[in-house]
Enzyme design. Structure first.
Site, short mmCIF file in Angstrom:
data_model
loop_
_atom_site.label_atom_id
_atom_site.label_comp_id
_atom_site.label_asym_id
_atom_site.label_seq_id
_atom_site.Cartn_x
_atom_site.Cartn_y
_atom_site.Cartn_z
N ARG A 35 0.82 -1.20 0.00
CA ARG A 35 0.00 0.00 0.00
C ARG A 35 0.85 1.25 0.00
O ARG A 35 1.97 1.26 0.49
CB ARG A 35 -0.88 0.04 1.26
CG ARG A 35 -2.03 -0.92 1.28
CD ARG A 35 -3.13 -0.54 0.32
NE ARG A 35 -3.40 0.88 0.28
CZ ARG A 35 -4.27 1.53 1.02
NH1 ARG A 35 -4.98 0.90 1.92
NH2 ARG A 35 -4.46 2.81 0.87
N ARG A 62 4.16 4.73 -16.33
CA ARG A 62 4.80 4.72 -17.64
C ARG A 62 6.16 5.41 -17.63
O ARG A 62 6.93 5.30 -18.58
CB ARG A 62 3.89 5.35 -18.69
CG ARG A 62 2.52 4.67 -18.77
CD ARG A 62 2.65 3.16 -18.98
NE ARG A 62 1.36 2.50 -18.79
CZ ARG A 62 1.21 1.36 -18.17
NH1 ARG A 62 2.24 0.72 -17.66
NH2 ARG A 62 0.02 0.81 -18.04
N CYS A 78 -7.21 2.96 -12.62
CA CYS A 78 -7.58 4.01 -11.68
C CYS A 78 -9.06 3.91 -11.35
O CYS A 78 -9.86 3.48 -12.19
CB CYS A 78 -7.33 5.39 -12.28
SG CYS A 78 -5.60 5.79 -12.49
N GLU A 102 -12.04 6.97 -5.19
CA GLU A 102 -12.09 6.61 -3.76
C GLU A 102 -13.49 6.97 -3.24
O GLU A 102 -14.09 7.95 -3.69
CB GLU A 102 -11.02 7.42 -3.01
CG GLU A 102 -10.85 7.04 -1.58
CD GLU A 102 -10.19 5.69 -1.37
OE1 GLU A 102 -10.49 5.07 -0.34
OE2 GLU A 102 -9.39 5.26 -2.23
N ARG A 150 -4.30 7.02 -3.55
CA ARG A 150 -3.89 5.78 -2.89
C ARG A 150 -3.48 4.77 -3.97
O ARG A 150 -3.97 4.83 -5.09
CB ARG A 150 -5.03 5.22 -2.05
CG ARG A 150 -5.37 6.05 -0.84
CD ARG A 150 -6.63 5.50 -0.16
NE ARG A 150 -6.92 6.13 1.09
CZ ARG A 150 -7.61 7.28 1.23
NH1 ARG A 150 -8.05 7.91 0.16
NH2 ARG A 150 -7.84 7.78 2.41
N TYR A 164 3.86 6.13 2.69
CA TYR A 164 2.89 7.22 2.79
C TYR A 164 3.65 8.54 2.76
O TYR A 164 4.59 8.73 3.52
CB TYR A 164 2.07 7.08 4.09
CG TYR A 164 1.19 5.87 4.04
CD1 TYR A 164 1.67 4.61 4.38
CD2 TYR A 164 -0.12 5.97 3.59
CE1 TYR A 164 0.87 3.49 4.28
CE2 TYR A 164 -0.93 4.85 3.50
CZ TYR A 164 -0.43 3.62 3.85
OH TYR A 164 -1.23 2.51 3.74
N ARG A 224 -1.97 6.09 8.17
CA ARG A 224 -1.49 4.88 8.84
C ARG A 224 -0.32 5.19 9.79
O ARG A 224 0.78 4.66 9.64
CB ARG A 224 -1.04 3.84 7.82
CG ARG A 224 -2.15 3.20 7.01
CD ARG A 224 -3.22 2.48 7.85
NE ARG A 224 -2.71 1.46 8.73
CZ ARG A 224 -2.67 0.16 8.45
NH1 ARG A 224 -3.10 -0.28 7.29
NH2 ARG A 224 -2.21 -0.70 9.34
#
Length: 125
Positions: free
Chosen positions: A6, A62, A74, A77, A89, A107, A115
């Site tokens: 993640r 890319r 994609c 959210e 994310r 992150y 997180r």
């Protein structure tokens, strides 16, 4: 073993260049910190909050050498009240021998707030 890695980042404005640049910065660190080869990647899924639509974060892949054929997608959210705005994310699904606790989730910027528990344990950079 297939594992998910993640990551998340934020942008200051809904600007195409910034969205792609911050997404690239995030992916580059995920790849480096987890020693990922594009050949070991099953898929990469990006999501963006509703306030971002100037560019696809997936375009950032890319610009990584050797990632031309990696499947990427994609999506939007979900719009959670009090959620983090201007947030991108990513979930990278990889074949790896690493144990779950050895995965480095990344992150950046305001997304670090998502997180903090991983940061304390050493599982996020």
């Amino acid at each position: 073993m297939i594992r998910g890695i993640r990551g998340a980042t934020t942008v200051e404005t809904d600007d195409a260049t910034e969205i792609v640049s911050r997404s690239y910065e995030l992916m580059k660190e995920i790849v480096e910190e987890n020693r990922i080869s594009a050949e070991d990647v099953t898929q990469v899924l990006f999501s963006a909050t509703a306030d971002l639509n100037a560019a696809f974060p997936a375009k950032s892949l890319r610009y990584l050498d050797g990632w031309k054929y990696v499947p990427v997608m994609c999506m939007r959210e979900i719009d959670v009240p009090e959620g983090l705005s201007r947030c991108i994310r990513v979930m990278v699904t990889v074949n790896t021998t690493a144990e779950q606790k050895e995965i480095n989730h990344i992150y950046h910027h305001e997304a670090i707030k998502l997180r903090p528990d991983l940061k304390e344990e050493g599982g996020a950079k």
